[in-house]
Write an enzyme that holds these catalytic residues in place. Structure first.
Site, PDB file in Angstrom:
ATOM      1  N   ILE A 149      13.153   7.155  19.825  1.00 48.01           N
ATOM      2  CA  ILE A 149      14.296   6.278  20.066  1.00 48.01           C
ATOM      3  C   ILE A 149      14.258   5.070  19.132  1.00 48.01           C
ATOM      4  O   ILE A 149      15.290   4.627  18.627  1.00 48.01           O
ATOM      5  CB  ILE A 149      14.279   5.828  21.549  1.00 48.01           C
ATOM      6  CG1 ILE A 149      14.467   7.048  22.463  1.00 48.01           C
ATOM      7  CG2 ILE A 149      15.343   4.775  21.822  1.00 48.01           C
ATOM      8  CD1 ILE A 149      14.092   6.792  23.922  1.00 48.01           C
ATOM      9  N   TYR A 198       2.613   4.617  34.654  1.00 47.44           N
ATOM     10  CA  TYR A 198       3.711   4.456  33.687  1.00 47.44           C
ATOM     11  C   TYR A 198       4.912   3.774  34.378  1.00 47.44           C
ATOM     12  O   TYR A 198       5.479   2.813  33.832  1.00 47.44           O
ATOM     13  CB  TYR A 198       4.114   5.832  33.138  1.00 47.44           C
ATOM     14  CG  TYR A 198       5.323   5.809  32.222  1.00 47.44           C
ATOM     15  CD1 TYR A 198       5.210   5.403  30.894  1.00 47.44           C
ATOM     16  CD2 TYR A 198       6.582   6.213  32.687  1.00 47.44           C
ATOM     17  CE1 TYR A 198       6.329   5.382  30.059  1.00 47.44           C
ATOM     18  CE2 TYR A 198       7.698   6.197  31.860  1.00 47.44           C
ATOM     19  CZ  TYR A 198       7.563   5.779  30.548  1.00 47.44           C
ATOM     20  OH  TYR A 198       8.672   5.757  29.729  1.00 47.44           O
ATOM     21  N   LYS A 233       6.714   0.150  33.581  1.00 48.29           N
ATOM     22  CA  LYS A 233       8.142   0.010  33.258  1.00 48.29           C
ATOM     23  C   LYS A 233       8.814  -0.985  34.212  1.00 48.29           C
ATOM     24  O   LYS A 233       9.753  -1.683  33.829  1.00 48.29           O
ATOM     25  CB  LYS A 233       8.812   1.387  33.286  1.00 48.29           C
ATOM     26  CG  LYS A 233       8.340   2.301  32.148  1.00 48.29           C
ATOM     27  CD  LYS A 233       8.962   1.899  30.825  1.00 48.29           C
ATOM     28  CE  LYS A 233       8.019   1.775  29.678  1.00 48.29           C
ATOM     29  NZ  LYS A 233       8.683   1.377  28.416  1.00 48.29           N
TER      30      LYS A 233
HETATM   31  N1  LIG Z   1      12.058   9.583  25.958  1.00 49.55           N
HETATM   32  C1  LIG Z   1      12.546   9.260  27.126  1.00 49.55           C
HETATM   33  O1  LIG Z   1      13.130  10.115  27.820  1.00 49.55           O
HETATM   34  C2  LIG Z   1      12.394   7.874  27.673  1.00 49.55           C
HETATM   35  C3  LIG Z   1      12.908   7.596  28.940  1.00 49.55           C
HETATM   36  C4  LIG Z   1      12.785   6.307  29.436  1.00 49.55           C
HETATM   37  C5  LIG Z   1      12.190   5.320  28.674  1.00 49.55           C
HETATM   38  N2  LIG Z   1      11.661   5.607  27.452  1.00 49.55           N
HETATM   39  C6  LIG Z   1      11.030   4.510  26.685  1.00 49.55           C
HETATM   40  O2  LIG Z   1      11.536   4.509  25.363  1.00 49.55           O
HETATM   41  C7  LIG Z   1      10.603   3.877  24.497  1.00 49.55           C
HETATM   42  C8  LIG Z   1      10.448   4.689  23.214  1.00 49.55           C
HETATM   43  O3  LIG Z   1       9.814   5.903  23.546  1.00 49.55           O
HETATM   44  P1  LIG Z   1      10.123   7.321  22.865  1.00 49.55           P
HETATM   45  O4  LIG Z   1      10.620   8.209  23.935  1.00 49.55           O
HETATM   46  O5  LIG Z   1      10.904   7.140  21.620  1.00 49.55           O
HETATM   47  O6  LIG Z   1       8.610   7.811  22.569  1.00 49.55           O
HETATM   48  P2  LIG Z   1       7.837   8.170  21.206  1.00 49.55           P
HETATM   49  O7  LIG Z   1       8.632   9.139  20.405  1.00 49.55           O
HETATM   50  O8  LIG Z   1       6.484   8.575  21.672  1.00 49.55           O
HETATM   51  O9  LIG Z   1       7.766   6.770  20.444  1.00 49.55           O
HETATM   52  C9  LIG Z   1       6.943   5.744  20.912  1.00 49.55           C
HETATM   53  C10 LIG Z   1       6.673   4.737  19.822  1.00 49.55           C
HETATM   54  O10 LIG Z   1       5.763   3.737  20.325  1.00 49.55           O
HETATM   55  C11 LIG Z   1       4.726   3.569  19.389  1.00 49.55           C
HETATM   56  N3  LIG Z   1       3.479   3.084  19.980  1.00 49.55           N
HETATM   57  C12 LIG Z   1       2.731   3.654  20.946  1.00 49.55           C
HETATM   58  N4  LIG Z   1       1.615   2.950  21.140  1.00 49.55           N
HETATM   59  C13 LIG Z   1       1.645   1.898  20.297  1.00 49.55           C
HETATM   60  C14 LIG Z   1       0.776   0.818  20.004  1.00 49.55           C
HETATM   61  N5  LIG Z   1      -0.399   0.689  20.625  1.00 49.55           N
HETATM   62  N6  LIG Z   1       1.140  -0.081  19.074  1.00 49.55           N
HETATM   63  C15 LIG Z   1       2.302   0.053  18.413  1.00 49.55           C
HETATM   64  N7  LIG Z   1       3.158   1.052  18.625  1.00 49.55           N
HETATM   65  C16 LIG Z   1       2.833   1.970  19.556  1.00 49.55           C
HETATM   66  C17 LIG Z   1       4.536   4.945  18.794  1.00 49.55           C
HETATM   67  O11 LIG Z   1       3.804   4.850  17.578  1.00 49.55           O
HETATM   68  P3  LIG Z   1       3.005   6.159  16.966  1.00 49.55           P
HETATM   69  O12 LIG Z   1       4.062   7.045  16.414  1.00 49.55           O
HETATM   70  O13 LIG Z   1       2.102   5.580  15.953  1.00 49.55           O
HETATM   71  O14 LIG Z   1       2.281   6.761  18.114  1.00 49.55           O
HETATM   72  C18 LIG Z   1       5.981   5.353  18.599  1.00 49.55           C
HETATM   73  O15 LIG Z   1       6.498   4.750  17.444  1.00 49.55           O
HETATM   74  C19 LIG Z   1       9.323   3.723  25.303  1.00 49.55           C
HETATM   75  O16 LIG Z   1       9.195   2.379  25.732  1.00 49.55           O
HETATM   76  C20 LIG Z   1       9.539   4.633  26.495  1.00 49.55           C
HETATM   77  O17 LIG Z   1       8.823   4.192  27.631  1.00 49.55           O
HETATM   78  C21 LIG Z   1      11.767   6.867  26.936  1.00 49.55           C
END
Ligand SMILES: NC(=O)c1ccc[n+]([C@@H]2O[C@H](COP(=O)([O-])OP(=O)(O)OC[C@H]3O[C@@H](n4cnc5c(N)ncnc54)[C@H](OP(=O)(O)O)[C@@H]3O)[C@@H](O)[C@H]2O)c1
Ligand SMILES: *[C@@H]1O[C@H](CO)[C@@H](O)[C@H](O)[C@H]1NC(C)=O
Ligand SMILES: *[C@@H]1O[C@H](CO)[C@@H](O)[C@H](O)[C@H]1NC(C)=O
Length: 318
Positions: free
Chosen positions: A48, A202, A206
């Site tokens: 995202i 988790y 959140k």
């Molecule tokens: N996907 C869903 O359905 C969903 C639903 C509700 C909320 N969310 C929220 O949306 C947000 C984005 O998640 P996403 O779904 O896009 O997941 P994602 O594809 O796993 O992306 C997560 C990002 O966070 C980075 N990250 C993780 N640990 C980190 C650290 N210690 N320091 C710096 N960066 C770090 C990752 O970096 P690396 O690539 O280096 O690991 C990656 O760039 C999150 O806050 C998640 O909780 C997602």
């Protein structure tokens, strides 16, 4: 008879898939341009965050990808530059699992970047383990690292006129709660490393995002900085990468069928970052590009204040 049942079943199935993948989910309608503005987005290298960064670059912003992995971030910078046609996309090292890294990111940013208009706290993970500082991983990365980062950058945000802070939370916050005893004993929001246990922690983390936003808005009253939390939708990303293999295999077909793409996943973040005239909703929670009501526990003044104070102590701000 069975033919009718089959046809009805297929029709319902197709409707559900079409509805969730294409119909449900609003679009950010703002046409705002961002030339001359600077944005930080944590975890902007994939999922995202990357889709959000691409759109902000297209609108002319200077985009700082705050990421932990140099190769992954540099690949994303190149990709975003190519797709957006913008040269104003840079990577700065930030590992939210290290308070020292957060401090040096902020120090470096404040030294080199004269302005900050948007801070998008997007990074997040779903896994156990401990941070460099001995905090629970999800409390440390999903909440505390962003809490410290935001506090260190507040003055710069205040200097720039109408700045915004956007905290990517989740619908999962509804299943969360804050156990301050557990937090003080174990520096994590819950115990247990089973898949279910991790999902609970988790959700707690959140809920922290939503409560942090609630308290932050109060502390920002009288400034031109506003803040928002949000649920991005159920989006097909790498978020489940560090969960158990069984869960990942089980999730695979569900994710492929029902989860939406990252562009859809960036719409509510973009709405909170760009939409004109939402300032009166500072501190509120958004979903589907609209402000939403939350449960009493997600706007509890006393809990939000206590979380703020405990967080300040844990990251050495008091
Ligand atoms: N996907 C869903 O359905 C969903 C639903 C509700 C909320 N969310 C929220 O949306 C947000 C984005 O998640 P996403 O779904 O896009 O997941 P994602 O594809 O796993 O992306 C997560 C990002 O966070 C980075 N990250 C993780 N640990 C980190 C650290 N210690 N320091 C710096 N960066 C770090 C990752 O970096 P690396 O690539 O280096 O690991 C990656 O760039 C999150 O806050 C998640 O909780 C997602
Ligand atoms: C907020 O913005 C308005 C309009 O630009 C400005 O007049 C005012 O001084 C600003 N307030 C603060 C506290 O910076
Ligand atoms: C998390 O998953 C990624 C991608 O599969 C992998 O590279 C990384 O080593 C995993 N981290 C842990 C701590 O398991």
């Amino acid at each position: 008879m069975s033919t009718y049942l089959l046809i009805t079943g297929v029709a319902v199935g197709v409707y559900v898939v079409v509805y969730y993948k294409f119909v449900k989910g609003a679009q950010c309608k703002s046409k705002a341009k961002l030339h001359g503005k600077t944005v930080i987005i944590t975890g902007g290298n994939t999922g995202i965050g990357k889709a959000t960064a691409l759109e902000l670059a297209r609108r002319g912003a200077r985009v700082v990808l705050a990421c932990r992995s140099r190769p992954r971030a540099e690949a994303a910078v190149n990709d975003i530059k190519e797709k957006s046609g913008s040269s104003e996309v840079v990577y700065r090292q930030l590992d939210l699992a290290s308070l020292e890294s957060v401090r040096s990111f902020a120090e470096n940013f404040l030294k080199t970047e004269p302005r900050l208009d948007l801070l998008i706290n997007n990074a997040g993970l779903l896994m156990g383990g401990r941070t460099e500082d001995g905090l629970g991983m999800m409390f440390g990365v999903n909440h505390l690292g962003h809490f410290l980062l935001t506090n260190l950058l507040l003055e710069r945000l205040k200097e720039g006129g109408a700045a915004r802070i956007v905290n990517v939370a989740s619908l999962g916050h509804r299943f969360g709660s804050i156990d301050f005893d557990c937090l003080s004993a174990h520096k994590e929001l819950g115990r247990g490393s089973s898949t279910f246990g991790l999902m609970k922690i988790y959700s707690h983390s959140k809920l922290c995002n939503v409560l942090f936003t609630h308290e932050l808005a109060k502390r920002l009253q009288g400034t031109n900085v506003t803040c928002y939390s949000l649920h991005p939708g159920t989006i097909n990303t790498e978020l489940s990468r560090n969960t158990s293999r069984v869960l990942r295999v089980l999730l695979l077909p569900i994710t492929a069928l029902f989860f939406r793409g990252v562009e859809a996943g960036s719409q509510t973040t973009l709405h909170c970052a760009l939409q004109e005239d939402i300032e009166r909703h500072s501190g509120r929670y958004f979903s589907d590009c609209a402000v939403q009501e939350v449960d009493a526990k997600a706007r509890d003044d006393a809990v939000a204040r206590k979380l703020w104070e405990v967080s300040e102590t844990l990251c050495g701000l008091r």
